[in-house]
Design a protein around this motif. Structure first.
Motif, PDB file in Angstrom:
ATOM      1  N   ARG B 221       0.842  -1.199   0.000  1.00 31.11           N
ATOM      2  CA  ARG B 221       0.000   0.000   0.000  1.00 31.11           C
ATOM      3  C   ARG B 221       0.881   1.255   0.000  1.00 31.11           C
ATOM      4  O   ARG B 221       0.680   2.177  -0.795  1.00 31.11           O
ATOM      5  CB  ARG B 221      -0.909   0.000   1.247  1.00 31.11           C
ATOM      6  CG  ARG B 221      -1.984   1.073   1.246  1.00 31.11           C
ATOM      7  CD  ARG B 221      -2.795   1.043   2.529  1.00 31.11           C
ATOM      8  NE  ARG B 221      -2.022   1.508   3.671  1.00 31.11           N
ATOM      9  CZ  ARG B 221      -1.921   2.787   4.036  1.00 31.11           C
ATOM     10  NH1 ARG B 221      -2.566   3.715   3.355  1.00 31.11           N
ATOM     11  NH2 ARG B 221      -1.202   3.140   5.080  1.00 31.11           N
ATOM     12  N   ALA B 224       2.681   1.854  -3.257  1.00 35.97           N
ATOM     13  CA  ALA B 224       1.782   2.415  -4.269  1.00 35.97           C
ATOM     14  C   ALA B 224       1.535   3.898  -3.984  1.00 35.97           C
ATOM     15  O   ALA B 224       1.463   4.708  -4.900  1.00 35.97           O
ATOM     16  CB  ALA B 224       0.469   1.649  -4.273  1.00 35.97           C
ATOM     17  N   LEU B 225       1.439   4.267  -2.697  1.00 38.30           N
ATOM     18  CA  LEU B 225       1.185   5.664  -2.335  1.00 38.30           C
ATOM     19  C   LEU B 225       2.311   6.577  -2.774  1.00 38.30           C
ATOM     20  O   LEU B 225       2.082   7.716  -3.160  1.00 38.30           O
ATOM     21  CB  LEU B 225       1.022   5.791  -0.815  1.00 38.30           C
ATOM     22  CG  LEU B 225      -0.254   5.245  -0.202  1.00 38.30           C
ATOM     23  CD1 LEU B 225      -0.261   5.497   1.290  1.00 38.30           C
ATOM     24  CD2 LEU B 225      -1.460   5.911  -0.836  1.00 38.30           C
ATOM     25  N   ASP B 230       3.211  -0.916 -10.831  1.00 41.28           N
ATOM     26  CA  ASP B 230       2.819  -2.302 -10.570  1.00 41.28           C
ATOM     27  C   ASP B 230       4.030  -3.216 -10.702  1.00 41.28           C
ATOM     28  O   ASP B 230       4.225  -4.142  -9.920  1.00 41.28           O
ATOM     29  CB  ASP B 230       1.745  -2.756 -11.558  1.00 41.28           C
ATOM     30  CG  ASP B 230       0.373  -2.230 -11.166  1.00 41.28           C
ATOM     31  OD1 ASP B 230       0.292  -1.522 -10.149  1.00 41.28           O
ATOM     32  OD2 ASP B 230      -0.589  -2.524 -11.886  1.00 41.28           O
ATOM     33  N   LEU B 311      -2.669  -7.593  -6.954  1.00 38.45           N
ATOM     34  CA  LEU B 311      -2.398  -6.198  -7.332  1.00 38.45           C
ATOM     35  C   LEU B 311      -3.680  -5.498  -7.750  1.00 38.45           C
ATOM     36  O   LEU B 311      -3.893  -4.332  -7.457  1.00 38.45           O
ATOM     37  CB  LEU B 311      -1.396  -6.158  -8.489  1.00 38.45           C
ATOM     38  CG  LEU B 311       0.060  -6.092  -8.087  1.00 38.45           C
ATOM     39  CD1 LEU B 311       0.932  -6.006  -9.320  1.00 38.45           C
ATOM     40  CD2 LEU B 311       0.318  -4.901  -7.185  1.00 38.45           C
ATOM     41  N   ARG B 312      -4.516  -6.252  -8.452  1.00 37.78           N
ATOM     42  CA  ARG B 312      -5.750  -5.664  -8.940  1.00 37.78           C
ATOM     43  C   ARG B 312      -6.626  -5.197  -7.782  1.00 37.78           C
ATOM     44  O   ARG B 312      -7.387  -4.245  -7.908  1.00 37.78           O
ATOM     45  CB  ARG B 312      -6.505  -6.674  -9.807  1.00 37.78           C
ATOM     46  CG  ARG B 312      -6.350  -6.364 -11.285  1.00 37.78           C
ATOM     47  CD  ARG B 312      -6.886  -7.479 -12.143  1.00 37.78           C
ATOM     48  NE  ARG B 312      -5.853  -8.435 -12.458  1.00 37.78           N
ATOM     49  CZ  ARG B 312      -6.012  -9.745 -12.419  1.00 37.78           C
ATOM     50  NH1 ARG B 312      -7.158 -10.263 -12.056  1.00 37.78           N
ATOM     51  NH2 ARG B 312      -5.030 -10.534 -12.741  1.00 37.78           N
ATOM     52  N   HIS B 315      -5.448  -1.223  -6.072  1.00 36.00           N
ATOM     53  CA  HIS B 315      -5.678   0.121  -6.598  1.00 36.00           C
ATOM     54  C   HIS B 315      -7.150   0.516  -6.558  1.00 36.00           C
ATOM     55  O   HIS B 315      -8.024  -0.324  -6.660  1.00 36.00           O
ATOM     56  CB  HIS B 315      -5.165   0.203  -8.034  1.00 36.00           C
ATOM     57  CG  HIS B 315      -3.676   0.299  -8.097  1.00 36.00           C
ATOM     58  ND1 HIS B 315      -2.991   1.395  -7.659  1.00 36.00           N
ATOM     59  CD2 HIS B 315      -2.747  -0.584  -8.515  1.00 36.00           C
ATOM     60  CE1 HIS B 315      -1.705   1.189  -7.815  1.00 36.00           C
ATOM     61  NE2 HIS B 315      -1.523  -0.009  -8.329  1.00 36.00           N
ATOM     62  N   PRO B 316      -7.395   1.853  -6.425  1.00 37.82           N
ATOM     63  CA  PRO B 316      -8.789   2.307  -6.448  1.00 37.82           C
ATOM     64  C   PRO B 316      -9.350   2.136  -7.856  1.00 37.82           C
ATOM     65  O   PRO B 316      -8.631   2.349  -8.836  1.00 37.82           O
ATOM     66  CB  PRO B 316      -8.683   3.792  -6.080  1.00 37.82           C
ATOM     67  CG  PRO B 316      -7.307   4.193  -6.504  1.00 37.82           C
ATOM     68  CD  PRO B 316      -6.457   2.973  -6.316  1.00 37.82           C
TER      69      PRO B 316
END
Lengths: 233, 317
Positions: B221, B224-225, B230, B311-312, B315-316
């Motif tokens: 998380r 990604a932030l 990916d 991974l899918r 993400h939002p």
């Protein structure tokens, strides 16, 4: 020069969370390049949601959020990382990795960008020095106080020198003296050209800094006070 | 050296150029190894499971490989029975025997008298009084001919049939054919098991990576932030999968070599009783390389399956 005069622009943006909770409704404003703006309002007014929409941590339900002239809502999943690298974010919950040293936490944005190690070392230590935590670089976040962790998060947000800095209650856990010091630090960043948007409810502090203030109330923009009208205490 | 105006920062697929790409890979490689080393017991347990899984088909393959080598030896020991005409007596039989032993392609000729043949027959049929009940021994003289290695037995028996005084030539290859049919069957079984176990390895590693992902949710998380792609998030897990597979493959090789070592004593004693100097062969390098690299690749595959799914979810939408 880029065509967009606004770093960030909201056009009638609404955000409704699943379950029907309306966090934002019809919010419009612009954030000029190089501006420093405070975002205030009672808790639950939508401050965090507004910040999240800019960094695409959430997608708007309606309206357009423009970053550097680009419609953020239209950005594909693959391009999200590109957007996030332009934005330094200070999170309310710090979002640090507890099993990595302070140094490695701050280094993350640079590692992701593929910066060479000697350069990483130089820039991480410079960032830690700015937030006054250089001597803690080998510690793990849980060994630090809440305020220190917050400053590690700030160091991480600025280490890659992003053009835009977003901060969600950056002084929430700090004593007044340290809060003032940190705010001054944000001001100096802004003076060096970084656009800064800070969500905070520390009204005393905000007044003292005399910058533009956006006031959110129940998910709507209740007031937009230009810097010259912010009354000094 | 003059440095040109850096790499284009706008290039989305390879931001920062090849060196930055290499640095990100180096980071993923090290961080994946670090994650495995931080949990030595869990890593060891996974590797042991993989080693046992992989050593089973490899062990079966090695057993077959060795069995084929033994049966190659047997083929050479196989003899051709030459039945002589009934009227040929001992003198004629011995003469023919010494004549045949000069033929190229023949290693030895062993004459068996009708009496010896009868004794063997009664012994085999457990009819002790057979000789007593038959007045005259009906068996002819028989020459047991041992062909040389590499000699085509069919051609040789054809030539033997043409020799004077020869009544019949019998080549008993049936049991050898059966043996090789059984070996072929087992070989097919080994291939089948190999495929099944390969799938099992991919799934074991996929499941391990799935748990790794679960434990490192927060890290993913945060990555990604702060703008990780990916690929960057995925890569350490793919490397982990590769390390698991590689470790499992190497450990399986070790298990097979150890088993061969443990079995070498008894096998040596057994082959000694057959006056053979047969020893168990180690897997050839090609097999070892296939085992180790193959399981590494299976690891990457398993990890890819696990990471893609998770991974899918991060993400939002």
């Amino acid at each position: 020069m880029s065509g967009a005069e606004h770093m960030v622009r909201f056009e009638q943006v609404a955000k409704r969370y699943p379950g029907g909770i309306q966090a934002l409704g019809e919010v419009s404003f612009g954030l000029a390049r190089g501006e420093m703006v405070f975002l205030t309002g009672h808790s639950g007014a939508g401050k965090s949601t507004l910040l999240k929409l800019i960094a695409l941590l959430e997608r708007p339900s309606r309206g357009r959020v423009l970053f550097d002239g680009r419609n953020v809502g239209r950005i594909s999943r693959r391009q999200i990382p590109w957007l996030r690298r332009q934005i330094g974010i200070v999170f309310q919950d710090h979002s640090l990795l507890s099993d990595r040293r302070v140094f490695d936490n701050v280094a993350l944005p640079l590692v992701i960008a593929g910066v060479a190690y000697p350069e990483i070392r130089k820039r991480v230590r410079a960032a830690l020095d700015k937030v006054g935590l250089l001597e803690k670089e080998r510690m793990y976040p849980p060994m630090l106080s809440g305020g220190q962790q917050q400053r590690v998060g700030i160091a991480r947000a600025i280490v890659a020198k992003p053009p835009l800095l977003l901060a969600d209650e950056p002084t929430g856990n700090l004593d007044p003296e340290l809060s003032a010091e940190l705010m001054q630090f944000f001001v100096s960043l802004n003076e060096l050209g970084t656009t800064v948007l800070i969500a905070s409810h520390d009204l005393d502090l905000i007044r003292r800094l005399q910058r533009r203030v956006l006031v959110l109330k129940d998910g709507a923009l209740a007031d937009d006070v230009p810097a010259r009208q912010v009354a000094a205490p | 050296m003059s440095r040109r105006a850096g790499s284009q920062s706008g290039g989305v697929p390879w931001p920062g150029g090849v060196r930055a790409w290499a640095r990100r890979h180096a980071y993923s490689l090290l961080s994946s190894l670090g994650a495995l080393v931080r949990h030595p017991l869990a890593t060891l347990m996974t590797v042991v499971v993989l080693a046992i899984t992989l050593s089973l088909p490899t062990g079966l393959y090695m057993t077959l490989d060795n069995a084929e080598r033994i049966s190659d030896g047997w083929e050479r020991l196989d003899t051709v029975s030459v039945f002589l005409d009934a009227e040929i007596e001992e003198r004629g039989a011995v003469q023919l025997a010494s004549l045949l032993s000069t033929w190229p392609g023949i290693v030895a000729v062993d004459p068996i008298s009708p009496q010896a043949g009868m004794a063997e027959l009664t012994g085999r049929l457990q009819l002790d009084d057979l000789a007593g009940r038959i007045e005259a021994n009906p068996l002819p003289w028989v020459l047991e001919v041992t062909p040389a290695g590499g000699q085509d037995v069919e051609t040789l028996s054809g030539r033997l049939r043409g020799a004077e005084g020869v009544d019949q030539v019998v080549v008993d290859l049936q049991w050898l054919e059966r043996l090789s049919a059984i070996l072929a069957l087992l070989e097919r079984l080994a291939v089948l098991l190999g495929v099944l176990f390969a799938v099992a390895v991919a799934f074991v590693i996929g499941n391990t990576i799935r748990m790794d992902i679960h434990n490192r949710r927060e890290e993913i998380r945060v990555l990604a932030l702060v703008g990780a792609t990916d690929g960057f998030v995925r890569r350490p897990f793919l490397y982990s999968g590769f390390w698991y597979g590689l470790g499992g493959g190497l450990a399986a090789w070790l298990v097979v070599e150890l088993s061969l070592f443990v079995l070498s004593g008894p096998v040596g004693r057994l082959s000694g009783t057959y006056a053979s100097d047969f020893t168990l062969a180690s897997p050839p390098w090609l097999v070892v390389a296939t085992l180790v690299l193959g399981s590494g690749i299976l690891g990457v595959l398993g990890a890819w399956l696990a990471v893609g799914r998770h991974l899918r979810a991060i993400h939002p939408s």
